[in-house]
Design an enzyme around this catalytic site. Structure first.
Site, PDB file in Angstrom:
ATOM      1  NE  ARG A   1       8.444  -6.161   4.531  1.00  0.00           N
ATOM      2  CZ  ARG A   1       7.245  -5.616   4.741  1.00  0.00           C
ATOM      3  NH1 ARG A   1       6.498  -5.250   3.724  1.00  0.00           N
ATOM      4  NH2 ARG A   1       6.777  -5.451   5.952  1.00  0.00           N
TER       5      ARG A   1
ATOM      6  NE  ARG B   1      -4.378   1.542  12.173  1.00  0.00           N
ATOM      7  CZ  ARG B   1      -3.366   2.055  11.552  1.00  0.00           C
ATOM      8  NH1 ARG B   1      -3.505   3.083  10.788  1.00  0.00           N
ATOM      9  NH2 ARG B   1      -2.159   1.583  11.682  1.00  0.00           N
TER      10      ARG B   1
ATOM     11  NE  ARG C   1       9.893  -3.881   9.614  1.00  0.00           N
ATOM     12  CZ  ARG C   1       8.832  -3.254   9.103  1.00  0.00           C
ATOM     13  NH1 ARG C   1       8.985  -2.427   8.087  1.00  0.00           N
ATOM     14  NH2 ARG C   1       7.633  -3.441   9.599  1.00  0.00           N
TER      15      ARG C   1
ATOM     16  CE  LYS D   1      -1.446   0.163   4.175  1.00  0.00           C
ATOM     17  NZ  LYS D   1      -1.499   1.060   5.299  1.00  0.00           N
TER      18      LYS D   1
ATOM     19  NE  ARG E   1       3.152  -5.869  11.043  1.00  0.00           N
ATOM     20  CZ  ARG E   1       4.053  -5.893  10.072  1.00  0.00           C
ATOM     21  NH1 ARG E   1       5.020  -6.784  10.064  1.00  0.00           N
ATOM     22  NH2 ARG E   1       4.000  -5.020   9.089  1.00  0.00           N
TER      23      ARG E   1
HETATM   24  P1  ADP Z   1       1.179  -0.386  11.309  1.00  0.00           P
HETATM   25  O1  ADP Z   1       0.130  -0.595  12.365  1.00  0.00           O
HETATM   26  O2  ADP Z   1       0.978  -1.227  10.106  1.00  0.00           O
HETATM   27  O3  ADP Z   1       2.578  -0.285  11.792  1.00  0.00           O
HETATM   28  P2  ADP Z   1       0.967   2.554  10.811  1.00  0.00           P
HETATM   29  O4  ADP Z   1       2.339   2.905  10.440  1.00  0.00           O
HETATM   30  O5  ADP Z   1      -0.138   3.040   9.964  1.00  0.00           O
HETATM   31  O6  ADP Z   1       0.790   1.017  10.743  1.00  0.00           O
HETATM   32  O7  ADP Z   1       0.660   3.023  12.304  1.00  0.00           O
HETATM   33  C1  ADP Z   1       1.562   2.929  13.348  1.00  0.00           C
HETATM   34  C2  ADP Z   1       0.884   3.276  14.650  1.00  0.00           C
HETATM   35  O8  ADP Z   1       0.418   4.635  14.622  1.00  0.00           O
HETATM   36  C3  ADP Z   1      -0.354   2.473  14.971  1.00  0.00           C
HETATM   37  O9  ADP Z   1      -0.029   1.255  15.601  1.00  0.00           O
HETATM   38  C4  ADP Z   1      -1.111   3.401  15.909  1.00  0.00           C
HETATM   39  O10 ADP Z   1      -0.533   3.403  17.192  1.00  0.00           O
HETATM   40  C5  ADP Z   1      -0.828   4.747  15.288  1.00  0.00           C
HETATM   41  N1  ADP Z   1      -1.856   5.152  14.294  1.00  0.00           N
HETATM   42  C6  ADP Z   1      -1.652   5.366  12.962  1.00  0.00           C
HETATM   43  N2  ADP Z   1      -2.795   5.726  12.345  1.00  0.00           N
HETATM   44  C7  ADP Z   1      -3.749   5.727  13.285  1.00  0.00           C
HETATM   45  C8  ADP Z   1      -5.154   6.001  13.281  1.00  0.00           C
HETATM   46  N3  ADP Z   1      -5.811   6.353  12.155  1.00  0.00           N
HETATM   47  N4  ADP Z   1      -5.820   5.914  14.467  1.00  0.00           N
HETATM   48  C9  ADP Z   1      -5.202   5.564  15.598  1.00  0.00           C
HETATM   49  N5  ADP Z   1      -3.891   5.284  15.679  1.00  0.00           N
HETATM   50  C10 ADP Z   1      -3.157   5.361  14.550  1.00  0.00           C
END
Ligand code: ADP
Ligand code: ZN
Length: 229
Positions: A119, A85, A168, A13, A179
């Site tokens: 990866r 989210r 990683r 994505k 996840r």
């Molecule tokens: P991943 O969960 O795949 O690592 P992200 O990089 O999108 O994805 O998000 C990292 C963290 O940032 C999430 O685990 C959460 O703590 C916070 N976060 C990101 N976007 C949101 C959102 N829309 N609402 C609430 N928390 C968020």
């Protein structure tokens, strides 16, 4: 053009939104990236959200919504990645702007696990070298996956800087399944909310080919909706 992109971890994505950004001059807004940056800077916001990210918990809606509203309020063209989210985030967004389309990337969990566990990243923290050792060719439920590997030229050494490649910690199979489950649980209510509203339209694409081809399909979808020429 105002877009949202949904896709499970490992669906590429981030790559697709970067390519769409280049192609159409969209601002790419990734809430995860924003929070990580603010934490690095040690800003007020960074301090507020740090513990949520560390624990992998969602940042409270009021904080996220304020950040996103501030970012998009003067933008005509953007793609949201990682937001909304929760249903409350989606409602807050709806009350503020008209989203033109939702891009939803689909993939079978076993493909994602295979792809993510394959990866490899460069061990040099200053380098962004990124590779994949899986060579996937299979059909699942009628979806034909052809995902060739992205190998370094020299045996497991980074093309850009020669450092060894590593995996990683959160790309290990046990963590990946978690996840994916969290993603499913979080995203489903938001997707259901939009499906029920029947607006904005969905562009659903399978992650069954390399990124360039997935992006082509997304562009085709945007064209069908008359969002691009
Ligand atoms: P991943 O969960 O795949 O690592 P992200 O990089 O999108 O994805 O998000 C990292 C963290 O940032 C999430 O685990 C959460 O703590 C916070 N976060 C990101 N976007 C949101 C959102 N829309 N609402 C609430 N928390 C968020
Ligand atoms: Zn490197």
């Amino acid at each position: 053009m105002k877009l949202i992109i949904f896709g499970p971890p490992g669906s590429g994505k981030g790559t697709y939104s970067s390519k769409l950004k280049e192609k159409f001059g969209l601002e790419k807004i990734s809430t995860g990236d924003i929070f990580r940056e603010e934490i690095k800077k040690g800003s007020e916001l960074g301090k507020k959200v740090e513990k949520y990210l560390r624990e992998g918990k969602l940042v409270p809606d009021d904080i996220v919504i304020e950040v996103v509203i501030e970012k998009i309020k003067n933008l005509e063209k953007f793609i949201l990645d990682g937001f909304p989210r929760t249903v409350d985030q989606a409602k807050a967004l709806d009350s503020m702007v008209n989203i033109d389309a939702i891009i939803k990337i689909n993939a079978h969990p076993e493909i994602l696990v295979e792809k993510i566990s394959a990866r490899r990243i460069c061990s040099n923290p200053k380098c962004d070298g990124n590779y994949n050792v899986a060579d996937i060719r299979k059909v699942i439920d009628g979806v034909e996956y052809i995902l060739p590997p992205l190998l370094p030229k020299n045996d497991m050494k980074c093309d850009k800087c020669g450092s060894p490649l590593i995996q990683r910690d959160d790309d290990k199979p046990s963590v990946i399944m978690d996840r994916l489950k969290v993603y499913e649980e979080q995203t489903k209510p938001v997707i259901d909310y939009y499906l029920k509203k029947k607006k904005p339209p969905f562009i659903e694409i399978w992650m069954s080919r390399p990124p360039e081809q997935v992006v082509e399909k997304i562009v085709e979808g945007l064209r069908k909706l008359n969002l691009v020429k």
